[in-house]
Design an enzyme around this catalytic site. Structure first.
Site, PDB file in Angstrom:
ATOM      1  N   PHE A   1      60.070  36.329   4.338  1.00 51.46           N
ATOM      2  CA  PHE A   1      58.926  37.229   4.530  1.00 51.46           C
ATOM      3  C   PHE A   1      58.122  37.330   3.216  1.00 51.46           C
ATOM      4  CE2 PHE A   1      56.962  41.426   5.025  1.00 51.46           C
ATOM      5  CZ  PHE A   1      56.532  41.381   6.338  1.00 51.46           C
TER       6      PHE A   1
ATOM      7  N   ASP B   1      68.177  40.864   3.131  1.00 50.69           N
ATOM      8  CA  ASP B   1      67.133  41.652   3.774  1.00 50.69           C
ATOM      9  C   ASP B   1      67.525  41.809   5.242  1.00 50.69           C
ATOM     10  OD1 ASP B   1      64.839  42.376   5.272  1.00 50.69           O
ATOM     11  OD2 ASP B   1      63.539  41.719   3.640  1.00 50.69           O
TER      12      ASP B   1
ATOM     13  N   TYR C   1      61.680  51.268  10.638  1.00 49.44           N
ATOM     14  CA  TYR C   1      60.663  51.455  11.695  1.00 49.44           C
ATOM     15  C   TYR C   1      60.677  50.335  12.719  1.00 49.44           C
ATOM     16  CZ  TYR C   1      58.087  48.524   8.337  1.00 49.44           C
ATOM     17  OH  TYR C   1      57.729  47.534   7.460  1.00 49.44           O
ATOM     18  N   LYS C   2      61.572  49.360  12.551  1.00 46.57           N
ATOM     19  CA  LYS C   2      61.668  48.266  13.526  1.00 46.57           C
ATOM     20  C   LYS C   2      62.683  48.675  14.604  1.00 46.57           C
ATOM     21  CE  LYS C   2      59.726  45.026  10.288  1.00 46.57           C
ATOM     22  NZ  LYS C   2      59.922  44.115   9.173  1.00 46.57           N
TER      23      LYS C   2
ATOM     24  N   ARG D   1      55.679  36.239  19.011  1.00 43.20           N
ATOM     25  CA  ARG D   1      57.054  36.732  19.000  1.00 43.20           C
ATOM     26  C   ARG D   1      57.239  37.690  20.162  1.00 43.20           C
ATOM     27  NH1 ARG D   1      58.222  39.059  13.072  1.00 43.20           N
ATOM     28  NH2 ARG D   1      56.607  40.494  13.769  1.00 43.20           N
TER      29      ARG D   1
END
Ligand SMILES: *Cc1c(COP(=O)(O)O)cnc(C)c1O
Length: 413
Positions: free
Chosen positions: A136, A213, A238-239, A387
């Site tokens: 990322f 991560d 928050y995912k 996705r």
């Protein structure tokens, strides 16, 4: 019905989806989320989890009572302890971490900066950091910045983009000067799930530290951070932990390592005695030293409801449904999208897959914009990926099929 090419037709897929929903032991959890008016299929729980039902009341209650009435006394009545208490809960429920190893603070980016910097604090110039080229952006940019400031060298691993990084990739790239390896447990693009215990061992065999991560695995992939001897980890809330936009991140530091590390953002909340107002900084003990400023209390409210749900469901059941959802999405892809020339950019091996699948087609930027207007919400990742993020407690099989069907219908013909 099954077509002559071995794939299912739409009626067959609809029946399979209905059967899977009927027999889903976690089906009742779908009603634990706020209804989303006008949303036909939400396939972006990997970017922003939905609010758990009652989140509004939880926040209103907080405003009326903890903040509105107890006022500043609340710092002594729980707020100061929240980074640790919530960290311990995330650790116990999702990470395989004993108390005292996880805190909630800052953003993922800031916590990554703090832990990467701490991990290389004593590294002489010329020492090396290993990171995946497909990681990322924030992870890569931070490593570039820290390496530039400290005279460190970066080694880039280029794994197979679909299979993701393996222990062999890492072993081949490790050098005697490698001090730190920074990898994602689940790849944000392909959804590839790395073998965390095996890669951690390989890194340790070479004498380096590992930082994982966990943004795309926290809350969907059961983890064993303590048992695997992981040194450092950072993840989003928050995912798949549904903490709401910008909710603070979590950091994990192995027990034996905590007192040896010093992070670079020396703030009063990380100091040994917070209210001593001391003339100089002395880092606190345990996880305190990884904090910097005042805990973002409001941002820590929503995720507590999701942790309750995950705890009730159990991480193994969450993982089982996650695999069933991605398997079904691939089955629907085979029937509806592969014949139209859409590529599968995610492994078919469920053991090595997180909770999203990625598909590719040159039209997908426009297709995604079209789908959003129809209440079908996946996300687009350049250059041409969609996705489909499947959050096990809030996503149904029928909803997954609606999403794949809508992608097929939106393709240019
Ligand atoms: C989502 C994500 C981030 C986000 O970092 P923020 O500081 O919250 O913006 C970082 N790393 C990975 C791998 C991610 O998936």
């Amino acid at each position: 019905m099954t077509a002559t090419d071995g794939t299912d037709d739409l009626d067959a897929l609809a029946r399979i989806a209905a059967d899977l929903d009927d027999s889903d032991p976690l089906a009742a959890f779908v009603d634990e989320f706020e209804p989303a008016d006008g949303v036909v299929s939400y396939l972006d729980g990997n970017s922003l989890g939905r609010p758990v039902r009652g989140t509004g009341e939880r926040i209103a209650d907080f405003v009326a009572n903890d903040w509105g009435t107890r006022l500043i006394r609340s710092w002594d009545e729980g707020w100061m302890e929240l980074p640790y208490a919530l960290g311990d809960r995330i650790g116990r429920i999702t990470l395989g971490a004993a108390p005292g190893r996880t805190v909630v603070a800052d953003s993922t980016t800031v916590l990554l900066y703090k832990l990467i910097s701490a991990a290389v604090q004593d590294a002489p110039a010329g020492s090396r950091i290993l990171i995946e080229r497909g990681n990322f952006p924030t992870d890569r940019f931070l490593v570039e910045g820290i390496a530039a400031h400290r005279g460190l060298v970066i080694d880039w691993v280029d794994p197979d983009p679909i299979a993701g990084v393996t222990g062999d990739d890492v072993t081949a790239a490790l050098t005697p000067d490698t001090v730190l390896v920074v990898l994602s447990n689940v790849d944000y693009r392909s959804g590839a799930l790395a073998d965390l215990p095996a890669i951690t061992r390989a890194v340790h065999d070479a004498g380096a530290l590992i930082l994982w991560d966990l943004c795309h695995s926290a809350g969907v992939v059961p983890m064993t951070l303590d048992a695997s001897g992981v040194d450092l980890a950072v993840g989003c809330t928050y995912k798949y932990l549904n903490g709401g936009p910008g909710s603070p991140a979590f950091a994990y530091v192995r027990a034996g390592l905590q007192e040896r590390l010093e992070q670079p953002i020396w703030g009063w909340m990380g100091a040994a005695d917070v209210f001593a107002m001391a003339p100089e900084y002395r880092p606190g003990t345990g996880m305190r030293r990884f904090l910097s400023g005042t805990p973002p209390v409001v941002g820590m409210l929503a995720m507590q409801g999701m942790l309750d749900l995950i705890e009730r469901a159990g991480m193994d059941a969450v993982r089982a449904k996650s695999i069933a959802l991605t398997e079904f999405a691939i089955r629907a892809y085979d029937a509806l999208l592969a014949p139209a020339g859409v590529e599968l950019l995610t492994t078919r091996d469920s053991e090595h897959r997180g909770s999203h699948i990625t598909i590719g087609h040159p039209s997908f930027r426009e297709v995604t914009a079209q789908l959003w207007t129809e209440g079908v919400v996946p996300d687009f990742r350049a250059p041409q990926g969609i996705r489909l993020g499947l959050s096990p407690l809030s996503t149904t099989f029928a909803e997954t099929l609606r999403g794949v069907t809508a992608v097929a219908a939106a393709l240019p013909r």
